[in-house]
Design an enzyme around this catalytic site. Structure first.
Site, mmCIF file in Angstrom:
data_model
loop_
_atom_site.group_PDB
_atom_site.id
_atom_site.type_symbol
_atom_site.label_atom_id
_atom_site.label_comp_id
_atom_site.label_asym_id
_atom_site.label_seq_id
_atom_site.Cartn_x
_atom_site.Cartn_y
_atom_site.Cartn_z
ATOM 1 N N SER A 92 -2.744 -0.903 14.063
ATOM 2 C CA SER A 92 -1.706 -0.688 13.051
ATOM 3 C C SER A 92 -0.699 0.342 13.522
ATOM 4 C CB SER A 92 -2.333 -0.208 11.748
ATOM 5 O OG SER A 92 -1.325 0.168 10.833
ATOM 6 N N TYR A 100 -7.146 6.448 7.566
ATOM 7 C CA TYR A 100 -6.999 5.098 8.117
ATOM 8 C C TYR A 100 -6.227 5.148 9.443
ATOM 9 C CZ TYR A 100 -4.857 0.332 8.263
ATOM 10 O OH TYR A 100 -4.398 -0.906 8.623
#
Ligand SMILES: Cc1cc2nc3c(=O)[nH]c(=O)nc-3n(C[C@H](O)[C@H](O)[C@H](O)COP(=O)(O)OP(=O)(O)OC[C@H]3O[C@@H](n4cnc5c(N)ncnc54)[C@H](O)[C@@H]3O)c2cc1C
Ligand SMILES: NC(=O)c1ccc[n+]([C@@H]2O[C@H](COP(=O)([O-])OP(=O)(O)OC[C@H]3O[C@@H](n4cnc5c(N)ncnc54)[C@H](OP(=O)(O)O)[C@@H]3O)[C@@H](O)[C@H]2O)c1
Lengths: 439, 247
Positions: B139, B152
């Site tokens: 990501s 995250y």
């Protein structure tokens, strides 16, 4: 999020949910006291909008079963017609009825009971649906067909999502030898001549006419009539020596930005119609299915040409005996307004008996107008003409009609309401349209 | 190398991006192994892929948090796949993770340990064979830690670094490694968030871009190119300035 139908009018704030499978559909039904299913949003107006919750069925798009021998196909309701065609036309199968765009879902085609250029012979899409699975307001899932739960089956085809959420359906595909249409194009000088051509074309599978609705006087209703048959292998000439079921992929064009509304004044519309009418070459041609059935799909997002204010599509049908007089009155009123349509399509329909299904035996006319103040006034005038001639409006196109007009046009409305009330007494399924029209 | 014969393993196949990847690779003629927790959920998808594209589809149960089970899972597949894609991830909730170590730990393991160790085991098998493609969905959140999602993001940063090292190790050994940074994607993970349309990809768009990049043997993919620019700028901001910003 902001959501609208294909006409971009009205545009509202809603919570958009997604159903990836029947479990998610049932969960969404249980969690919302008011909601409506949505397919690919190709209905022009407010049929697939609910302020509280709009449930997108697009992720529920699995093919569930296909019988290679009979062509019987079972899919989840969110599958796009374009997927069905891409997957099965190369194997020699086509849908029995198709609307003028392939970017619609199976569920949307059933809920609007769509018609195609073959309505005079083949009836509506719903006539071909063998069975469907319907998720009800109380969380039950019922299989509906002509034998099982027949009343609910009748009310669901054409029922605009108001009886429940269609989860899946079975339809028969029809065998075709090629992906081409043998087309004939015929010019007609006026409305009576156009209607004569339609009558003379009753034996053709497909027929449709594009009307130049800005032509007045003696030319009122001048048109080009297209009629077609699925081409057979022997119809293909040498230039299509390739696979007859694989026409060459064409490039799509996209309207890049919202057009300023100005771009569509009466002079550009007139010029468009003039060019369209002049350029078309009467005669015979072999053309691929896409060009015959979906000419507008080649211009992706063409709806943005009308700018941010959006546009209104107006589609009515008049009983055949009243069609010449009624369509003449409509076209005269439209020509006089100078607010002509970018597209005006005329089509002869056959008999149909549904509760809220649009078709009836007679002529249907479809046009669009920019959604400005003048158009709303004009359309009210057109409504009066349609009502006087015993006609009705198409719910899949409508964003502004009145409950009174709807009731006059659909004599079986109360039957529909009774069935709907039986399965959804609390009115859990409702759309902006159903609220406006008191469906 | 997605000829008729290639097999593609998709781990995390029940995700929206996983489903799109399965469609995309099946369309290209690959045969598929779909792996997920409670994999029986995927039976209708397997049937759909067979009916749409006439391909073969196998379902394989796997919970990546069961680290000890990775080798056994790969053994059940037999011959290593030609292409292995790992889509597994967990966004979780940043605020919960700040307050609760167990919540943070789950995010860290789901985005870093579990996918990295699985792909490491896959890599060993591919290296032995001397061929293969590994694709990890990481990501842009791993490009720089931000207040809004750094638990995250840090795990994705670890995963990105891991993939980079793996690529380096396997260069010249016939095994290609692709790191995917999708940017915003309109999926279950982001449902209900107000994402800017120009920066947000559809799952199928991600899938098409991944297959193209994988076939071309690319190293790092930002699905929408604008994200490469955005993240470059964000990485270049001096820390003294960056720490005061809320982005
Ligand atoms: C360019 C163009 C050409 C067209 N040509 C034709 C034509 O030739 N003939 C014709 O008949 N129509 C035509 N239409 C209209 C179109 O076919 C219908 O509006 C169709 O319903 C759109 O399908 P959709 O999947 O986009 O549904 P939506 O527009 O999203 O929804 C339409 C209705 O179906 C309901 N619905 C959708 N999915 C479900 C479901 N799973 N369960 C229950 N209810 C559901 C919605 O609640 C709503 O009431 C055309 C539209 C366009 C844009
Ligand atoms: N959506 C975005 O904007 C975005 C942006 C950048 C990167 N990504 C990454 O893209 C990937 C796919 O995400 P998505 O957006 O498609 O959302 P998603 O549907 O939430 O996908 C996450 C998937 O990971 C699976 N998973 C989590 N832990 C697992 C475990 N221990 N074992 C096996 N599977 C596990 C989940 O399986 P279950 O169904 O069993 O829970 C789920 O299918 C993720 O890695 C995500 O971080 C997404």
């Amino acid at each position: 999020m902001r959501l609208a139908g294909w006409g971009n009018y009205p545009r509202i704030e809603t919570r958009c949910l997604r159903a990836r499978d029947s479990a998610e559909t049932l969960a969404a039904i249980a969690a919302n006291s008011s909601l409506i299913a949505r397919g690919n949003g190709r209905a022009y107006g407010d049929a697939a909008l609910n302020r509280q919750a709009t449930l997108s069925m697009l992720p529920s798009d699995r093919v569930l079963a296909f019988d290679e021998a009979t062509g019987r196909l079972t899919c989840q309701a969110g599958i796009l017609l374009s997927d069905i065609i891409d997957l099965f036309l190369p194997r020699g199968w086509f849908v029995p009825v198709t609307p003028g765009t392939k970017f619609v879902t199976l569920g949307g085609m059933i809920a609007a009971d769509v018609h195609g250029k073959n309505h005079h012979g083949a009836g509506s899409f719903g006539d071909h649906v063998e069975s469907l699975d319907l998720a009800l307001a109380d969380g039950r899932v019922l299989r509906c067909s002509r034998r099982e739960n027949p009343a609910l089956f009748d009310a669901t085809r054409g029922g605009m999502g108001l009886t429940g959420v269609i989860l899946a359906a079975t339809i028969p595909l029809i065998p075709v030898e090629t992906a081409f249409i043998r087309q004939e194009t015929l010019p007609a000088d006026n409305l009576a001549a156009t209607m004569d051509l339609f009558e003379a074309s009753q034996g053709w599978t497909y027929s449709v006419a594009w009307i130049d609705c800005l032509a007045g006087g003696a030319s009122l209703g001048r048109s080009l009539l297209y009629r077609g048959e699925h081409a057979l292998r022997r119809d293909l000439r040498a230039q299509f020596s390739g696979d007859p079921l694989h026409p060459i992929a064409k490039r799509n064009h996209r309207i890049p930005i919202d057009f300023p509304a100005m771009a569509l004044n009466r002079w550009t519309v007139r010029a468009f119609n003039e060019i369209y009418y002049r350029r078309a070459r009467p005669g015979r041609a072999l053309i691929d299915c896409d060009s015959f059935f979906y000419p507008l799909d080649a211009i992706l997002e063409w709806n943005r040409i009308y700018g941010r204010a959006g546009f209104l599509q107006y589609q009515c049908v008049l009983p055949k005996p009243a069609s010449l007089a009624g369509m003449t009155a409509l076209l005269q009123r439209i020509a006089a307004s100078g607010k002509g349509s970018f597209l005006a399509v005329l089509k002869l329909m056959g008999r149909q008996d549904g509760l809220l299904s649009f078709p009836l035996e007679g002529y249907t006319l479809a046009l669009d107008f920019p959604a400005d103040g003048q158009a709303f006034g004009l359309l009210n005038e057109l409504d009066a003409i349609v009502a006087d001639h015993g006609g009705r409006l198409y719910l899949a196109k409508d964003a502004r009609g009145s409950a009174a007009m709807l009731r006059r046009g659909y004599p079986r409305l109360d039957e529909f309401r009774a069935i709907r009330h039986g399965v959804d007494p609390g009115g859990r399924f409702s759309s902006l349209q159903s609220q406006r029209l008191d469906l | 190398m997605t000829g008729k014969s290639s097999t593609v393993l998709i781990v995390g196949a029940a995700s929206d991006i996983g489903r799109a990847l399965a469609r995309e690779y099946a369309k290209a003629g690959a045969s598929l192994i779909l792996a997920a927790r409670r994999v029986e959920r995927l039976a209708p998808d397997a049937e759909d892929l067979k009916l749409r594209h006439g391909t073969t589809v196998r379902l394989a149960e796997c919970d990546l948090l069961d680290l000890a089970g990775h080798e056994r899972f790969l053994d059940t597949l037999g011959e290593p796949p030609d292409i292995a894609l790992c889509v597994v991830g967990l966004l979780g909730q940043q605020q919960a993770a700040e307050a609760d170590a167990a919540a943070a730990d789950l995010i860290m393991r789901s985005n870093y340990n579990a996918p990295a160790l699985l792909l490491n085991a896959v890599a060993a098998r591919m290296e032995r064979r001397g061929s293969g493609h590994i694709v990890g969905i990481s990501s842009v959140a791993g490009d720089r830690g931000r207040a809004s999602n750094y638990v995250y993001g840090s795990a994705k940063a670890g995963f990105t670094a891991f993939l980079s090292g793996l690529r380096n190790r396997l260069a010249g050994k016939g095994v290609a490694v692709l790191t995917v940074k999708p940017g915003f994607v309109d999926t279950r993970m982001t449902e209900g968030m107000a994402l800017p349309p120009l920066l947000t990809a559809k799952p199928i768009e991600v899938a098409q871009a991944v297959r193209r990049a994988q076939e071309r043997g690319r190293d790092v993919l930002y699905v929408r190119p604008i994200w490469r620019v955005i993240m470059l700028v964000i990485r270049l901001l001096p820390e003294g300035l960056f720490k005061r910003m809320r982005i």
